[in-house]
Scaffold this motif. Structure first.
Motif, mmCIF file in Angstrom:
data_model
loop_
_atom_site.group_PDB
_atom_site.id
_atom_site.type_symbol
_atom_site.label_atom_id
_atom_site.label_comp_id
_atom_site.label_asym_id
_atom_site.label_seq_id
_atom_site.Cartn_x
_atom_site.Cartn_y
_atom_site.Cartn_z
ATOM 1 N N VAL A 94 0.726 -1.338 -0.025
ATOM 2 C CA VAL A 94 0.125 -0.104 0.087
ATOM 3 C C VAL A 94 0.917 1.205 0.044
ATOM 4 C CG1 VAL A 94 -1.750 1.449 1.362
ATOM 5 C CG2 VAL A 94 -2.056 -1.167 1.077
ATOM 6 N N ALA A 95 1.763 1.174 0.873
ATOM 7 C CA ALA A 95 2.835 2.387 0.795
ATOM 8 C C ALA A 95 3.365 2.698 -0.325
ATOM 9 C CB ALA A 95 3.709 2.119 1.889
ATOM 10 N N ALA A 96 3.790 1.411 -1.252
ATOM 11 C CA ALA A 96 4.603 1.509 -2.315
ATOM 12 C C ALA A 96 3.501 2.220 -3.371
ATOM 13 C CB ALA A 96 5.296 0.218 -2.845
ATOM 14 N N VAL A 97 2.444 1.540 -3.507
ATOM 15 C CA VAL A 97 1.518 2.421 -4.347
ATOM 16 C C VAL A 97 1.242 3.792 -4.162
ATOM 17 C CG1 VAL A 97 -0.984 2.378 -5.102
ATOM 18 C CG2 VAL A 97 0.224 0.185 -4.789
ATOM 19 N N ASN A 98 1.135 4.310 -2.759
ATOM 20 C CA ASN A 98 0.918 5.720 -2.724
ATOM 21 C C ASN A 98 1.948 6.472 -2.998
ATOM 22 O OD1 ASN A 98 -1.838 5.244 -1.468
ATOM 23 N ND2 ASN A 98 -1.121 5.167 0.489
#
Length: 302
Positions: A94-98
């Motif tokens: 999720v952090a990588a997508v954001n």
């Protein structure tokens, strides 16, 4: 359309402490290994079970609206919240997508496996995705509790599509997202999904099961984003492909041409690497796509 590859620089952001290094698999895709210090376990060395890869793909299309040249999409699939998948891996994804700040985020099914116990954790672990998020269901979701999952995603402000479509304004032009329900459980209805939808412009299809691509309108300039196969899960050259074909799943991972349209099969984020299900030769994946018009695309072709 041709599938093209490009390297991508990662800007500072929510996952900036991830040390990203490039790796290239034998089948030719550029992949960015999500390794290094873990922002969710800052005092520990990152465990192998928390790893995944970030893959980059350039999609050259004739049919997209000109203003959608350069549009960025992120895809997560087959998360399988529960003992099959590390919670840390999911939150890092999720952090990588954001951090990548895509224009659209696609979630393509199988958020749980067999037990209903992890259902509340799906919302907890997948919350916080920035930008418009579109969701379709997978076979495991229907086997466990698809209505509960739909309610959970809608509570997060995500758009759930079950044989539905949405026309949204992106960068000043309409874009159609068509979400087809799961094919394995007999929930798909392609006709209902396309009924009343635009017949031209930028049109992107979400469907958990890859063979749904065979039922799309032929030569319609469509791109379908799918998952389900986990990239083959445990790869034994020749054998894995034969088993999947016999099971009616000839599309295992990566890019395919199907009846004049295009299909991408995500390897999935869940299963394996420390869980009860073995993975070999298929790494958990978060996929990123850049849409380009024929005139603008200039990177070498596979």
């Amino acid at each position: 359309m041709r599938l093209r590859l490009a390297r991508r620089r990662h800007a500072a952001g929510a996952a900036a402490s991830l040390a990203i290094s490039e790796a290239v698999e034998p089948h030719g895709r550029n992949e960015l290994q999500a390794r290094g210090p873990d922002p969710f376990r800052p005092d520990r060395r990152l465990r192998w079970r928390d790893h995944f890869v970030l893959t980059e793909h350039l999609l050259q299309l004739d049919s997209i609206h000109p203003v959608h040249d350069g549009l960025r999409i992120a895809q997560l699939s087959d998360v399988h919240v529960g003992q099959a998948t590390s919670d840390v891996r999911i939150r890092r994804a999720v952090a990588a997508v954001n951090e990548a700040a895509p224009d659209l985020v696609f979630l393509t099914g199988d958020y749980v496996t067999h037990s209903p116990k992890p259902l509340p954790r799906v919302r907890q672990l997948l919350q916080g995705l920035n930008g418009p998020v579109f969701v379709v269901m997978g076979n495991h979701d229907h086997w466990v509790d698809a209505p509960y999952l739909r309610m959970s995603f809608e509570a997060l402000g995500y758009t759930v599509l079950q044989n539905e479509h949405r026309v949204v304004n992106v960068k000043g032009a309409p874009l159609t997202v068509l979400g087809i329900d799961d094919g394995l459980t007999g929930k798909e209805d392609v006709e209902a999904t396309f009924r009343g939808a635009p017949t031209s412009g930028t049109r992107l299809v979400l469907a958990h099961t890859p063979p749904t691509a065979e039922k799309l309108p032929a030569h319609a300039g469509l791109v379908q984003f799918s998952g389900h196969t986990h990239g083959g899960q445990f790869i034994v050259r020749g054998l894995t492909e034969a088993i999947f074909r016999r099971a009616g799943q000839p599309y295992i991972r990566g890019h395919y041409r199907v009846n004049g349209n295009h299909l991408y099969v995500n390897q999935g984020l869940g299963f394996g690497f420390g869980g009860p299900y073995l993975r070999r030769g298929s790494t958990p994946e978060v996929a990123f796509f850049t849409l380009r018009t024929q005139q603008a695309a200039h990177v070498g072709t596979i």
